[in-house]
Design a protein around this motif. Structure first.
Motif, PDB file in Angstrom:
ATOM      1  N   ALA A 103       0.837  -1.210   0.000  1.00 44.09           N
ATOM      2  CA  ALA A 103       0.000   0.000   0.000  1.00 44.09           C
ATOM      3  C   ALA A 103       0.869   1.255   0.000  1.00 44.09           C
ATOM      4  O   ALA A 103       0.595   2.222  -0.720  1.00 44.09           O
ATOM      5  CB  ALA A 103      -0.913  -0.008   1.213  1.00 44.09           C
ATOM      6  N   MET A 104       1.949   1.223   0.791  1.00 46.42           N
ATOM      7  CA  MET A 104       2.844   2.384   0.883  1.00 46.42           C
ATOM      8  C   MET A 104       3.482   2.668  -0.486  1.00 46.42           C
ATOM      9  O   MET A 104       3.593   3.825  -0.893  1.00 46.42           O
ATOM     10  CB  MET A 104       3.931   2.072   1.921  1.00 46.42           C
ATOM     11  CG  MET A 104       4.675   3.257   2.418  1.00 46.42           C
ATOM     12  SD  MET A 104       3.608   4.315   3.386  1.00 46.42           S
ATOM     13  CE  MET A 104       4.784   5.497   3.949  1.00 46.42           C
ATOM     14  N   GLY A 105       3.882   1.603  -1.181  1.00 47.01           N
ATOM     15  CA  GLY A 105       4.474   1.761  -2.511  1.00 47.01           C
ATOM     16  C   GLY A 105       3.480   2.363  -3.480  1.00 47.01           C
ATOM     17  O   GLY A 105       3.810   3.299  -4.232  1.00 47.01           O
ATOM     18  N   ILE A 106       2.217   1.871  -3.433  1.00 48.49           N
ATOM     19  CA  ILE A 106       1.186   2.386  -4.340  1.00 48.49           C
ATOM     20  C   ILE A 106       0.887   3.855  -4.016  1.00 48.49           C
ATOM     21  O   ILE A 106       0.754   4.687  -4.918  1.00 48.49           O
ATOM     22  CB  ILE A 106      -0.093   1.519  -4.251  1.00 48.49           C
ATOM     23  CG1 ILE A 106       0.206   0.114  -4.804  1.00 48.49           C
ATOM     24  CG2 ILE A 106      -1.242   2.144  -5.014  1.00 48.49           C
ATOM     25  CD1 ILE A 106      -0.878  -0.902  -4.552  1.00 48.49           C
ATOM     26  N   VAL A 107       0.802   4.172  -2.709  1.00 50.64           N
ATOM     27  CA  VAL A 107       0.522   5.560  -2.297  1.00 50.64           C
ATOM     28  C   VAL A 107       1.632   6.495  -2.796  1.00 50.64           C
ATOM     29  O   VAL A 107       1.369   7.561  -3.354  1.00 50.64           O
ATOM     30  CB  VAL A 107       0.378   5.654  -0.755  1.00 50.64           C
ATOM     31  CG1 VAL A 107       0.443   7.089  -0.277  1.00 50.64           C
ATOM     32  CG2 VAL A 107      -0.927   5.028  -0.314  1.00 50.64           C
ATOM     33  N   THR A 108       2.892   6.068  -2.604  1.00 51.66           N
ATOM     34  CA  THR A 108       4.014   6.915  -3.031  1.00 51.66           C
ATOM     35  C   THR A 108       3.980   7.116  -4.550  1.00 51.66           C
ATOM     36  O   THR A 108       4.118   8.248  -5.041  1.00 51.66           O
ATOM     37  CB  THR A 108       5.359   6.271  -2.623  1.00 51.66           C
ATOM     38  OG1 THR A 108       5.253   5.849  -1.272  1.00 51.66           O
ATOM     39  CG2 THR A 108       6.505   7.261  -2.724  1.00 51.66           C
ATOM     40  N   GLY A 109       3.777   6.025  -5.297  1.00 51.80           N
ATOM     41  CA  GLY A 109       3.717   6.126  -6.754  1.00 51.80           C
ATOM     42  C   GLY A 109       2.553   7.000  -7.194  1.00 51.80           C
ATOM     43  O   GLY A 109       2.698   7.852  -8.074  1.00 51.80           O
ATOM     44  N   GLY A 110       1.385   6.804  -6.544  1.00 53.61           N
ATOM     45  CA  GLY A 110       0.194   7.598  -6.880  1.00 53.61           C
ATOM     46  C   GLY A 110       0.418   9.077  -6.613  1.00 53.61           C
ATOM     47  O   GLY A 110       0.029   9.934  -7.419  1.00 53.61           O
ATOM     48  N   LEU A 111       1.070   9.365  -5.478  1.00 54.65           N
ATOM     49  CA  LEU A 111       1.348  10.771  -5.142  1.00 54.65           C
ATOM     50  C   LEU A 111       2.300  11.392  -6.172  1.00 54.65           C
ATOM     51  O   LEU A 111       2.107  12.531  -6.603  1.00 54.65           O
ATOM     52  CB  LEU A 111       1.984  10.865  -3.751  1.00 54.65           C
ATOM     53  CG  LEU A 111       1.031  11.077  -2.584  1.00 54.65           C
ATOM     54  CD1 LEU A 111       1.782  10.993  -1.280  1.00 54.65           C
ATOM     55  CD2 LEU A 111       0.334  12.423  -2.685  1.00 54.65           C
ATOM     56  N   ALA A 112       3.325  10.604  -6.566  1.00 56.52           N
ATOM     57  CA  ALA A 112       4.281  11.117  -7.555  1.00 56.52           C
ATOM     58  C   ALA A 112       3.565  11.425  -8.871  1.00 56.52           C
ATOM     59  O   ALA A 112       3.793  12.486  -9.482  1.00 56.52           O
ATOM     60  CB  ALA A 112       5.393  10.102  -7.783  1.00 56.52           C
ATOM     61  N   LEU A 113       2.647  10.534  -9.277  1.00 57.50           N
ATOM     62  CA  LEU A 113       1.866  10.778 -10.496  1.00 57.50           C
ATOM     63  C   LEU A 113       0.971  12.004 -10.319  1.00 57.50           C
ATOM     64  O   LEU A 113       0.815  12.808 -11.239  1.00 57.50           O
ATOM     65  CB  LEU A 113       1.010   9.555 -10.830  1.00 57.50           C
ATOM     66  CG  LEU A 113       1.733   8.389 -11.501  1.00 57.50           C
ATOM     67  CD1 LEU A 113       0.765   7.235 -11.719  1.00 57.50           C
ATOM     68  CD2 LEU A 113       2.321   8.820 -12.842  1.00 57.50           C
TER      69      LEU A 113
END
Lengths: 218, 55
Positions: A103-113
């Motif tokens: 979840a943390m990885g997805i959140v970080t990637g989503g925030l970067a996008l």
């Protein structure tokens, strides 16, 4: 099973819940009092107060439920054992770790996008998302450092943490004043320059240490 | 011995025992030791390591 330590933990949990519920009731009463004082034109403020009271009240209700569970466990050895197993089950912990990491990885990637998308749309949204992303990255780094120190040989772990902390901290100190200067408010050079120097030096020292560690491993 | 009793004896949930039995979860060393000790056997006698790949 260390039930003595768990019993102490449950007692602390009940005490913390009681304090939090008292604070929540205080906040809710204060909110109701403020809502009564607001005029009919303050719709936005009324909504915010409603949100605060709702959020705090919801967390307080959850705390009460958790405290009730803890009190029930404190009254019966069998229930305490069951609660201990529920909270310390190794498969549940593994699921928590794996899902949390993903979840943390997805959140970080989503925030970067999101930061990338917002840079085309609105500077305010871009700034908020960028600082949120920086905060998330700092939290990830902090958690990583804690885990490395906790689960490594002390000397080895400290070297790893120091090198990454210096690099990341250096980059952060180097970039932060420039971001504030460009996105929020103009900073005087006397504030910005020391940050850039200290950040740059930290970054170089960290990269040097990382390279040395890598060399040692090979 | 039922799954529930075994779970309680080694301090994990019944779901963990079920997952172990159907091979969806690999026990930690400590849990493997506790289960083996409970039955008075060695870890190799309780768990099947034939699928473990050699390095």
């Amino acid at each position: 099973m260390n039930l003595t330590a768990f019993r102490r933990k449950l007692k602390i949990r009940v005490a913390c819940s009681a304090v939090f519920v008292l604070l929540a009731v205080g906040v809710c009463f204060w909110g109701i009092y403020r809502l009564g004082k607001l005029g009919p034109d303050a719709e936005q403020l009324a909504w915010l107060w409603g949100f605060r009271c709702g959020l705090v009240g919801g967390i307080a209700a959850y705390s009460v439920a958790e405290a009730a569970k803890a009190i029930r466990a404190l009254c019966s050895e069998q229930k305490m054992r069951a609660l201990y197993i529920e909270e310390n089950d190794e498969r549940a912990a593994l699921i928590e770790q794996r899902s949390g990491g993903t979840a943390m990885g997805i959140v970080t990637g989503g925030l970067a996008l999101g930061v990338l998308a917002a840079s085309f749309a609105s500077q305010l949204v871009f700034t908020v998302l960028l600082f949120t992303l920086l905060f998330v990255l700092l939290v990830r780094l902090g958690c990583w450092m804690y885990c490395v120190l906790r689960y490594s040989d002390p000397g080895d772990g400290r070297a790893q943490v120091l090198s990454k902390a210096l690099t990341a901290g250096g980059i952060f100190l180097f970039v932060l004043p420039q971001l504030i200067d460009r996105l929020i408010t103009r900073l005087p050079a006397a504030v910005e320059v020391p940050f850039v120097f200290v950040g740059g030096a930290g970054m170089i020292a960290g990269l040097f240490l990382l390279a040395r560690l890598k060399g040692k491993q090979e | 011995m039922s799954q529930e009793e075994l779970a309680l004896a080694v301090g994990v949930s019944r779901q963990t025992i079920t997952s172990l039995e159907c091979g969806r979860y690999t026990a930690s060393l400590v849990l493997a030791y506790k289960i083996a000790r409970l039955f008075g056997l060695s870890i190799e006698e309780v768990f099947d390591f034939s699928q473990v790949e050699e390095l």
